[in-house]
Design an enzyme around this catalytic site. Structure first.
Site, short mmCIF file in Angstrom:
data_model
loop_
_atom_site.label_atom_id
_atom_site.label_comp_id
_atom_site.label_asym_id
_atom_site.label_seq_id
_atom_site.Cartn_x
_atom_site.Cartn_y
_atom_site.Cartn_z
N LYS A 11 42.73 -23.72 65.19
CA LYS A 11 44.53 -23.53 64.65
C LYS A 11 45.23 -25.16 65.03
O LYS A 11 45.02 -25.55 65.90
CB LYS A 11 44.96 -22.53 65.39
CG LYS A 11 46.36 -22.15 64.88
CD LYS A 11 46.76 -20.75 65.59
CE LYS A 11 48.24 -20.63 65.64
NZ LYS A 11 48.49 -19.22 66.33
N HIS B 199 50.18 -16.06 70.25
CA HIS B 199 50.11 -17.43 70.82
C HIS B 199 49.45 -17.47 72.22
O HIS B 199 49.37 -18.33 73.00
CB HIS B 199 51.63 -17.49 71.58
CG HIS B 199 52.39 -17.61 70.09
ND1 HIS B 199 53.09 -16.61 69.51
CD2 HIS B 199 52.99 -18.62 69.63
CE1 HIS B 199 53.81 -17.10 68.58
NE2 HIS B 199 53.82 -18.27 68.40
N CYS C 92 56.77 -15.06 68.93
CA CYS C 92 56.84 -14.46 67.66
C CYS C 92 58.02 -13.74 67.41
O CYS C 92 58.71 -12.97 66.60
CB CYS C 92 56.13 -13.16 67.67
SG CYS C 92 54.24 -13.71 67.85
N CYS D 277 49.83 -12.39 74.23
CA CYS D 277 50.25 -12.30 72.75
C CYS D 277 49.13 -12.59 71.93
O CYS D 277 48.50 -13.56 72.20
CB CYS D 277 51.49 -13.16 72.63
SG CYS D 277 51.70 -13.48 70.79
N HIS E 134 55.65 -29.32 59.38
CA HIS E 134 54.42 -29.91 59.46
C HIS E 134 53.47 -29.21 58.19
O HIS E 134 54.13 -28.78 57.23
CB HIS E 134 53.69 -29.39 60.98
CG HIS E 134 53.69 -27.94 61.09
ND1 HIS E 134 52.81 -27.05 60.26
CD2 HIS E 134 54.29 -27.33 61.97
CE1 HIS E 134 53.13 -25.71 60.67
NE2 HIS E 134 53.85 -25.80 61.68
N HIS F 63 54.02 -25.93 56.96
CA HIS F 63 55.55 -25.56 56.17
C HIS F 63 55.22 -26.23 54.82
O HIS F 63 55.67 -25.64 53.74
CB HIS F 63 56.62 -26.23 56.87
CG HIS F 63 56.84 -25.86 58.33
ND1 HIS F 63 56.91 -26.69 59.42
CD2 HIS F 63 57.07 -24.45 58.69
CE1 HIS F 63 57.25 -26.04 60.34
NE2 HIS F 63 57.08 -24.76 60.00
N LYS G 236 50.98 -27.46 68.51
CA LYS G 236 51.68 -28.71 68.83
C LYS G 236 50.87 -28.67 70.30
O LYS G 236 50.71 -29.90 70.75
CB LYS G 236 53.20 -28.21 69.28
CG LYS G 236 53.99 -29.40 68.94
CD LYS G 236 55.40 -29.05 68.97
CE LYS G 236 56.12 -28.26 69.83
NZ LYS G 236 57.61 -28.37 69.77
N1 MSP Z 1 60.96 -18.00 60.44
C1 MSP Z 1 59.61 -17.42 60.41
C2 MSP Z 1 59.69 -16.62 58.92
C3 MSP Z 1 60.83 -15.99 58.62
S1 MSP Z 1 60.70 -15.47 56.78
C4 MSP Z 1 61.87 -14.47 56.78
C5 MSP Z 1 58.54 -18.09 60.79
N2 MSP Z 1 58.91 -19.45 60.47
S2 MSP Z 1 57.67 -20.66 60.86
O1 MSP Z 1 58.39 -21.79 60.60
O2 MSP Z 1 56.94 -20.55 62.49
O3 MSP Z 1 56.42 -20.52 59.98
C6 MSP Z 1 56.56 -20.35 58.69
C7 MSP Z 1 55.39 -20.50 57.79
O4 MSP Z 1 54.52 -21.54 58.05
C8 MSP Z 1 54.51 -19.03 58.16
O5 MSP Z 1 54.17 -18.47 56.93
C9 MSP Z 1 53.19 -19.55 58.77
O6 MSP Z 1 52.01 -19.04 58.28
C10 MSP Z 1 53.17 -21.06 58.06
N3 MSP Z 1 52.16 -21.86 58.96
C11 MSP Z 1 52.56 -22.37 60.09
N4 MSP Z 1 51.28 -23.22 60.28
C12 MSP Z 1 50.46 -22.97 59.59
C13 MSP Z 1 49.18 -23.75 59.09
N5 MSP Z 1 48.61 -24.26 59.98
N6 MSP Z 1 48.63 -23.38 57.77
C14 MSP Z 1 49.27 -22.69 56.90
N7 MSP Z 1 50.39 -22.00 57.09
C15 MSP Z 1 50.85 -22.01 58.56
O7 MSP Z 1 57.58 -17.87 60.78
#
Ligand code: MSP
Length: 626
Positions: free
Chosen positions: A299, A149, A132, A146, A21, A24, A302
């Site tokens: 925020k 979450h 987490c 949490c 999304h 990422h 999903k």
């Molecule tokens: N797998 C772990 C990271 C391990 S790194 C050694 C993880 N993965 S994640 O897929 O959940 O999230 C990855 C990144 O996406 C995080 O840095 C998180 O902050 C970012 N984001 C997820 N949703 C977001 C927004 N809505 N806005 C900006 N970034 C956010 O955590």
């Protein structure tokens, strides 16, 4: 500006339990912009991204889809790769934690840390959050939930391996204080130093295989796998070749920047450095935590159904405007709001009006008055020189800002410069000037064209594709960041409008009123689902699966077997003779090797689940439910 000539940038590795999304996409574009900028600066650059494939969430997502965890990962990985391609992400390496190169590094480091006496076996109790993938202490919870979450967490006790994180607390505090670049931005550094005022606890790094099998086996105990962070974080050293090619590894590791979201600050700023200290590896140069993209102040998640799909945006508006918006709108380190309206406004004002308009004016006027050949610069007047001075100052400033990761400011400075060139065009009015003094008109157009070229080069890390079209249009101009690169005598190329205006009203309306209302089905759709009453005859636990029960049910005269994820909520005995509701025409599935022919209905909220049963006990099984 950094004087380092090697630059290594990482994104977090993303969980494969979900579709990619905007969150990422954001971090990955950010890393790509920095990597492109450093490459253009002549730095040797390495950009690593990838996927976090182990852990409970992935195991559960795979179970839901009825495939093996590895199959699930293999199915999800291309979705991320497809998105990176569409977003024009030029990564150098894409790491997946299920690759042998990574598993080797994890086992190698675990053994090393174990041998040094920093890992011990103990019984542990804590509040575990699957979201987490970590334990919380009671005081870290918010109303028993949490903090990330907002889910109620259960207290679990179990025997596990622990990493002596506490041993490195003071060393970490000293490092953070001594290295102002280590934790950025400043308020995140303060947050971590505040946290480190309390005694640091040791870190649970394992899971018994009986509870979680989808992980990397501990080299010193085959009944355990490593806990997700001890696996995932090490990707940052696997990528550049730790243990395999130490020369290359050292080259990149000496100047590494980790980009992360603020939600994973603790794991990166506390777990990771202490793990590295124990393993005798230097710490990364910088850990930079950015904010979150919010949707109308809340925020993206999903469950709220407000996740922006970046692929849709790219299909509608093109990749460069999406990259531009994400980079321009977020002040690094703070949260930002994503709205369709601000997207369209930003696009129309900066890209269509300021940048796109300058290109079309310059190219049209050169086409009309100079047969499409770029005129000579001639001797600069005071007004022309002001543009040149402005361009040179902007080059210096923007380079500084971007190397300091103040990307939105770098973009704004470039746009200010473009606006100044547009004003210069208005004042000089070359369309009038050419009628009385062709040479003077040519000089103005050269100056404006060269200003435009400089701006395009400054924006090229953010918008690689459309800025390339600008240079091509300007007679295949070069990309050096110095005044005078525009070639007089070169031919202007035809181009389609660079950033056609977007109709704000239309877009905002479409965004707020989806054409097809989601989740509305016709009666015929509903009628396809066959719901019937069923009586539970027998219920038993499924070996090796804590959550599953195997039920024998009676549906009228028919006997069936179903597997249901209700073991945490019901004891087998409680279910006998219950009259429940079952979907009877669902395609049979095999769950944990057991056939399941139907699905029972239940209501679930957080940690509470209750079966849908019938008020009247006298009804028989096998009757249709509407
Ligand atoms: N797998 C772990 C990271 C391990 S790194 C050694 C993880 N993965 S994640 O897929 O959940 O999230 C990855 C990144 O996406 C995080 O840095 C998180 O902050 C970012 N984001 C997820 N949703 C977001 C927004 N809505 N806005 C900006 N970034 C956010 O955590």
């Amino acid at each position: 500006m950094s004087d380092k000539t090697n630059y290594y940038v990482t994104t977090p590795i993303y969980y494969v339990n979900d579709k990619p999304h905007i969150g990422h996409a954001y971090t990955t574009i950010l890393a790509d912009v920095l990597a492109r900028f450093h490459r253009a600066e002549g730095h040797s650059t390495f950009f690593l991204t990838g996927l976090d494939e182990h852990g409970q969430k992935v195991q559960q997502a795979a179970e839901k889809r009825n495939v093996s965890p590895q199959e699930h990962c293999d199915d999800m990985a291309p979705r991320f790769l497809e998105l990176w391609e569409k977003l024009h992400i030029r990564y150098d390496d894409f790491i997946r934690t299920t690759e042998p190169r990574h598993e080797n590094v994890v086992q190698n480091i675990l053994q090393k840390v174990f041998d040094s006496g920093d890992i011990y076996f103990d019984e542990y109790g804590g509040y575990y959050c699957v979201g987490c993938e970590r334990f919380y202490t009671k005081k870290e919870l918010e109303d028993g939930k949490c903090p990330q979450h907002q889910k109620e967490l259960q207290y679990i006790t179990e025997k596990n391996y622990f990493f002596k994180m506490s041993k490195y607390q003071q060393q970490l505090i000293d490092h953070v204080k001594k290295n102002p670049e280590f934790l950025r931005p400043q308020h995140r550094k303060n947050e971590i130093l505040g946290f480190l005022r309390q005694p640091l606890e040791d870190l649970c790094i394992s899971r018994p295989k009986s509870r979680l099998s989808w992980g990397i086996e501990l080299p010193f105990d085959k009944d355990y796998v490593t806990y997700v962070w001890f696996d995932a974080l090490l990707n940052y050293i696997t990528g550049p070749g730790f243990g395999v090619d130490n020369k290359t590894f050292t080259k990149w590791w000496s100047n590494c920047v980790h980009l992360i979201g603020k939600d994973i600050l603790m794991t990166h700023a506390v777990y990771w450095p202490t793990m590295l200290m124990s393993a005798g590896i230097d710490l990364p140069q910088t850990i930079f935590a950015h904010g979150w993209w919010l949707m109308g102040e809340s925020k993206m998640s999903k469950s709220l159904g407000n996740i922006v799909n970046p692929l849709e945006l790219i299909d509608r508006f093109g990749v460069d405007p999406v990259r531009y918006y994400l980079m321009r709108e977020m002040v690094l380190g703070q949260d930002a709001n994503f709205t369709m309206e601000s997207f369209v406004r930003r696009y129309n004002s900066d890209l269509a009006n300021d940048f796109g308009n300058l290109l079309s004016r310059v190219s049209t006027l050169i086409g009309k008055n100079f047969e499409g050949i770029i005129p000579a610069p001639g001797d600069l007047t005071v007004a022309d020189s002001a543009i040149r001075v402005g361009a040179e100052a902007t080059i210096t400033l923007v380079r500084q800002l971007i190397s300091d990761m103040r990307i939105n400011e770098g973009i704004e400075e470039t746009l200010q410069f473009i606006r100044s060139v547009n004003r210069y065009m208005e004042q000089q009015a070359p369309w009038k000037l050419v009628k009385t003094d062709l040479k003077a008109g040519g000089r103005v157009l050269y100056t404006a064209g060269e200003g435009l070229r400089v701006a395009a080069v400054l924006l090229s890390a953010v918008m690689p594709s459309r800025t390339k079209s600008v240079l091509k249009t300007l007679g295949n101009a070069g990309s050096a960041l110095k005044w005078g690169e525009l070639k007089a005598g070169a031919e202007i190329k035809r181009h389609s409008p660079l950033f056609p205006r977007i109709d704000l009203e239309k877009e905002v309306k479409t965004a707020s009123k989806p054409e097809k209302p989601i989740n509305v089905i016709t009666y015929d759709d509903f009628d396809k689902v066959e719901l019937k009453t069923a009586k539970v005859i027998k219920a038993e636990k499924v070996e090796g699966a804590d959550k599953l029960l195997k039920l024998q049910i009676e549906v009228g005269t028919e006997k069936r077997q179903i597997v249901a994820g209700i073991a945490e909520f019901y004891q087998p005995d409680e279910l006998i003779n219950k009259l429940i509701v079952v979907v009877t025409n669902l395609k049979p599935a095999t769950i944990r090797g057991i056939e399941s022919n139907g699905m029972l209905l239940a209501a679930k909220k957080g940690k509470a689940l209750t079966l849908i049963t019938l008020e009247s006990k006298d009804l028989p099984s096998g009757i249709r439910v509407f």
